[in-house]
Design a protein around this motif. Structure first.
Motif, PDB file in Angstrom:
ATOM      1  N   ASP A  20     -13.004   1.681   1.334  1.00 48.65           N
ATOM      2  CA  ASP A  20     -11.769   1.182   0.735  1.00 48.65           C
ATOM      3  C   ASP A  20     -10.699   1.232   1.819  1.00 48.65           C
ATOM      4  O   ASP A  20     -10.273   2.323   2.241  1.00 48.65           O
ATOM      5  N   GLN A  21     -10.283   0.042   2.307  1.00 42.70           N
ATOM      6  CA  GLN A  21      -9.371  -0.021   3.444  1.00 42.70           C
ATOM      7  C   GLN A  21      -8.125  -0.818   3.092  1.00 42.70           C
ATOM      8  O   GLN A  21      -8.200  -1.853   2.429  1.00 42.70           O
ATOM      9  N   VAL A  22      -6.990  -0.321   3.542  1.00 44.85           N
ATOM     10  CA  VAL A  22      -5.715  -1.003   3.363  1.00 44.85           C
ATOM     11  C   VAL A  22      -5.029  -1.097   4.722  1.00 44.85           C
ATOM     12  O   VAL A  22      -4.796  -0.082   5.382  1.00 44.85           O
ATOM     13  N   TYR A  23      -4.760  -2.346   5.147  1.00 48.77           N
ATOM     14  CA  TYR A  23      -4.001  -2.589   6.379  1.00 48.77           C
ATOM     15  C   TYR A  23      -2.628  -3.106   5.984  1.00 48.77           C
ATOM     16  O   TYR A  23      -2.519  -4.047   5.197  1.00 48.77           O
TER      17      TYR A  23
ATOM     18  N   ARG B 260       3.180   0.087  11.078  1.00 51.39           N
ATOM     19  CA  ARG B 260       1.859  -0.505  10.956  1.00 51.39           C
ATOM     20  C   ARG B 260       0.852   0.617  10.728  1.00 51.39           C
ATOM     21  O   ARG B 260       0.882   1.631  11.433  1.00 51.39           O
ATOM     22  N   TYR B 261      -0.029   0.386   9.761  1.00 50.74           N
ATOM     23  CA  TYR B 261      -0.962   1.452   9.412  1.00 50.74           C
ATOM     24  C   TYR B 261      -2.273   0.879   8.905  1.00 50.74           C
ATOM     25  O   TYR B 261      -2.372  -0.284   8.506  1.00 50.74           O
ATOM     26  N   SER B 262      -3.292   1.737   8.898  1.00 52.07           N
ATOM     27  CA  SER B 262      -4.582   1.443   8.282  1.00 52.07           C
ATOM     28  C   SER B 262      -5.045   2.712   7.583  1.00 52.07           C
ATOM     29  O   SER B 262      -5.202   3.766   8.218  1.00 52.07           O
TER      30      SER B 262
ATOM     31  N   ALA C 233       0.047   2.500  14.189  1.00 48.90           N
ATOM     32  CA  ALA C 233       0.058   1.627  15.365  1.00 48.90           C
ATOM     33  C   ALA C 233       1.472   1.181  15.677  1.00 48.90           C
ATOM     34  O   ALA C 233       2.315   1.026  14.782  1.00 48.90           O
ATOM     35  N   ALA C 234       1.710   0.973  16.952  1.00 49.95           N
ATOM     36  CA  ALA C 234       2.951   0.362  17.436  1.00 49.95           C
ATOM     37  C   ALA C 234       2.559  -0.874  18.233  1.00 49.95           C
ATOM     38  O   ALA C 234       1.731  -0.792  19.145  1.00 49.95           O
TER      39      ALA C 234
ATOM     40  N   LEU D 260      -2.526   2.726  19.248  1.00 51.06           N
ATOM     41  CA  LEU D 260      -3.070   3.167  17.968  1.00 51.06           C
ATOM     42  C   LEU D 260      -3.491   4.633  18.027  1.00 51.06           C
ATOM     43  O   LEU D 260      -4.107   5.070  19.003  1.00 51.06           O
ATOM     44  N   THR D 261      -3.177   5.360  16.970  1.00 49.70           N
ATOM     45  CA  THR D 261      -3.586   6.761  16.834  1.00 49.70           C
ATOM     46  C   THR D 261      -4.259   6.937  15.477  1.00 49.70           C
ATOM     47  O   THR D 261      -3.666   6.608  14.443  1.00 49.70           O
TER      48      THR D 261
END
Length: 814
Positions: A302-305, A346-348, A367-368, A409-410
């Motif tokens: 289950d992924q949300v970007y 920005r995220y995942s 993320a940047a 990204l981290t």
């Protein structure tokens, strides 16, 4: 499939048989003036047979107030003229008997100021259906105010915009050739999508949709050509416009635009310029639900970007046209743009479950990102005509794209109880972009009494240099040599074409064309030490046969063979890291796709168009072809060639006058697709039918008020291996004009119920996932426009269509 095709052909033939009437042989000419005997340009003219009032034919007067009707069936007629601000005028009854008639000049009296009744607007319709193309008059749509070019395309007939895959379809097929002022953009798909998304519609005069182009156009474009024409005037004196708008989008974000255009003509010189600026805040969100099965083991993702971003776009256009003599003119122009997108957030967010839906692990990526690009284009053109019917045109262009993409990204990993599972993983990459393009083209047209020849030569050279520096963090940053790479791309296309056009009979016209294109390209991965060289010559024939059945029916049959070369970014083997389990990567061995197009078009009474089209695409390019590596539980999205696509399309387009103040434009398109591909040695074979319905209502409310309500519905359809769910949208707008149509105040809403969302899924072999994509589609805009100077701005000098396909395919950047 054969039975369905036969049935459609029978229906189409029967439909045309019903409308065949008497032979046409007469011609009518006339003119329209006002009370002071000054010409009235663009007045609405309707010719009606008094014995058959259903066979009315409509035209628009030209800039001199003149009009004509050719090849009119013998009979008795009247001509009616109407225009905003004037009372309607009707001619006396006259008779055509195989002769030429010039009716007395029609004079319109001004409408009294206290008259309250509603009149019909004389502005151009939003959609004009012509026999060889569809024209979208952008300024005629109120709901286009404050929108982008991409949003205008989205509501145009026959066009589908897939925001999730950043893809545009024309007539049910992807990868149309997109021209700007008749010239290619040479941008990659992602960069072109960004350009269209950030270009304000107020800069655009019109958009031409050509589904089966002739041989004078580049052979690129599987589904045809979309030609975006910017505003430019050529009248004596100084004139122009200024537009300012503010928009509010979903979740309360917004944007502001300012656009200015100016034209100055004096003597033999015409100068033009435009500036535009836009800044705004937007968002996007993509949700993946995928299942990966490895033997008896099953993992559900289950992924949300999501991201919130700030966008900047500034552009300019400056040019000059100089008429050396009546037969010779030269011109030059430069244009450029600066685009920047940087993320504010920005995220995942991903969670992994087992077959019993028990949480196994989760991870969160922040993320940047900053993407910036400068585009520049310079053009010089020359046109010369002789007294013997020869016209020669010469164009040369230089384009450059300089940009830089930075990602950081981290990712933090978590156990089921929420505690951290090991140290975070940090990566970053930098990819500078440098693309230089040169294009030169020479064309000629030789006209004789009854036929003409047309031919030309073209050469283009592209050099692209992309270098990615990929770094990972382990106590300190170090270069990851396995992921870093430098990709150098060179391409040279030389082309020649020749076409003939002339009558076979008094009512039948033939056009034959042949285009030869020699392609040489080289793609070299410095790190992988892999080279992909291609060198081939292909002929691209075209055929057009037009037959006038009678005064109200025109039938055209056409054939074309076309190519789509992969854009440079698709050939670039770089990997773009989305999260630990999802990666985008290019395909350096991707092949071009080739398409056979056959089209039959019927034009009834000059405005009702029915088109039946069939195409076969070999080596169809799918931009994001998913590959599942079950052992690693990873998904790679890479461009790939499917074996073929077959497409059968029927389109009907017609304007309908409901009431004197209400005009409706109806567009209905249905198609059947068949795809065939191979995935991990399994055959993917699917047949699918879908339809699109679009409706635009233009309302003249009187007292300088106008309104528009439009909407579109898209049924379930296939994109590569993904099948989408139905979607649609409704737009509305209202406008008030002041100061004799020099000042305008508009309010518009796009996708007012926020229903234009992409939801797609696939379940084949080891693929099992659903994707939902949300973005900026719901927009409410208020806009102020003012026109100054001479308002009678004529059309821009036509430009050659010679710089498009490479610009569309240039890689890198935003």
């Amino acid at each position: 499939m054969k039975s369905k095709l036969s049935l459609l052909l029978v229906i189409f033939t029967f439909y045309n048989t019903l409308v065949i009437g008497q032979t046409a042989s007469g011609k009518i000419e006339g003119a329209v003036v006002d009370e002071k005997l000054a010409a009235l340009p663009f007045a609405s003219i309707v010719l009606t047979n008094i014995n058959d009032t259903t066979s009315a034919i409509g035209v628009t007067a030209d800039e001199n107030g003149s009009f004509s009707f050719d090849k009119v069936t013998n009979g008795s007629y009247i001509v009616a003229v109407s225009m905003v601000g004037y009372q309607k005028a009707v001619s006396e009854v006259f008779t055509i008997t195989n002769n030429f008639i010039r009716i007395p000049t029609l004079q319109l009296a001004s409408t009294p100021q206290n008259l309250s009744e509603v009149t019909i607007s004389a502005k151009k319709p939003f959609i004009e259906q012509q026999i060889d193309k569809t024209v979208i008059n952008v300024a005629s749509s109120i709901t286009s105010t404050g929108s982008s070019v991409l949003q205008v395309l989205e509501k145009s007939p026959g066009i589908t915009v897939n925001a999730h895959q950043e893809e545009i379809e024309l007539a049910g097929k992807s990868t149309p050739l997109i021209l700007i002022d008749g010239r290619p953009t040479y941008l990659s798909q992602a960069d072109l999508f960004m350009l269209l998304k950030n270009t304000p519609s107020e800069n655009i005069e019109k958009i031409e949709l050509i589904t089966n182009p002739s041989s004078k156009y580049d052979a690129s474009g599987n589904s045809g050509i979309i030609n975006i024409i910017f505003k430019k005037g050529s009248r004596p004196g100084t004139n122009g416009s200024v537009t300012m708008s503010g928009s509010v989008i979903t979740h309360g974000y917004g944007r502001g635009d300012i656009i200015g255009n100016v034209n100055h003509g004096v003597g033999k010189i015409n100068l033009f310029a435009s500036l535009n600026g836009m800044e705004g805040k937007g968002f996007s969100k993509t949700i993946y639900d995928r299942i990966i099965t490895n033997g008896s083991d099953q993992t559900r993702f289950d992924q949300v970007y999501g991201n919130i971003h700030w966008v900047k776009n500034y552009g300019y256009r400056v040019g000059i046209d100089y008429n050396i003599s009546k037969s010779t003119s030269v011109g030059a122009k430069v244009n450029g743009a600066f685009n920047e997108v940087h993320t504010l957030s920005r995220y995942s967010d991903t969670k992994l479950y087992d077959a019993q839906l028990t949480l196994k692990q989760s991870y969160y990526t922040t993320a940047a990102t900053r993407n910036a690009q400068n585009n520049f284009n310079a053009n010089f053109n020359l046109r010369h005509s002789t007294k013997k019917g020869m016209e020669i045109t010469f164009d040369t262009d230089y384009l450059s794209y300089i940009g830089k993409r930075i990602n950081s990204l981290t990712t933090s990993f978590f156990k089921p109880d929420g505690s951290q599972d090991g140290p975070p993983e940090a990566v970053r990459n930098t990819m500078p972009l440098l693309i230089r393009i040169g294009v030169t083209k020479l064309d000629f047209v030789k006209k004789f009494e009854k036929f003409s020849f047309e031919g030309g030569l073209k050469s283009s050279l592209v050099k692209a240099d992309n270098e990615m520096l990929y770094e990972s963090l382990e106590n300190q940053w170090f270069v990851d040599s396995l992921r870093s790479d430098r990709f150098i791309y060179k391409e040279n296309i030389n082309a020649a074409y020749l076409s003939f056009q002339g009558p076979l009979t008094s009512r039948t016209t033939l056009q034959l064309g042949l285009r030869l294109e020699h392609t040489r390209l080289s793609g070299y991965s410095v790190t992988l030490k892999k080279r992909n060289d291609q060198n081939y010559v292909r002929p691209f024939p075209t055929l057009f046969l037009s037959h006038e059945l009678n005064a109200t029916n025109l039938l055209t049959c056409s054939y074309g063979y076309r190519i789509d070369r992969p854009n440079y970014q698709l050939l670039n083997p770089f990997e773009s890291y989305l999260d630990p389990y999802t990666t985008l990567r290019g395909n350096p061995v991707l092949k071009p796709q080739f398409t056979h197009n056959i089209q039959l078009t019927h034009l009834l009474r000059g405005y009702i168009t029915t088109t039946l089209a069939y195409s076969v695409v070999r080596d169809l390019i799918v931009k994001e072809y998913p590959y599942i590596v079950t052992e690693e539980q990873k998904m790679y999205l890479t461009p790939e060639n499917m074996r073929f696509q077959r497409n059968l399309n029927v389109t009907i387009s017609a304007p309908i006058s409901i009431l004197p103040w209400w005009i409706m434009q109806v567009n209905l398109s249905g198609q059947m697709n068949r795809y065939r591909a191979y995935y991990k040695y399994e055959v993917f074979n699917v047949r699918q039918s879908n339809f699109t319905f679009a409706l635009t209502n233009a309302l003249n409310l009187g007292k300088d008020w106008t309104a528009e309500v439009s909407g579109s519905y898209f049924s379930r359809r296939i994109y590569g291996l993904i099948q989408s769910r139905p979607s649609g949208f409704i737009n509305f707008g209202v406008q008030k004009s002041f100061l004799h149509n020099r000042m305008f105040l508009k309010f518009a809403g796009q996708d007012i119920f926020w229903t234009n969302k992409f939801v797609g899924s696939t379940k084949f072999a080891d693929m099992n996932f659903t994707v939902t994509s949300l973005g900026v589609s719901q927009v409410f805009t208020i806009s102020f426009s003012y026109k100054f100077g001479n308002s009678n701005i004529s059309k821009e000098k036509p430009s050659n269509n010679h710089v498009e396909e490479l610009q569309k395919r240039a890689s890198g950047g935003i």
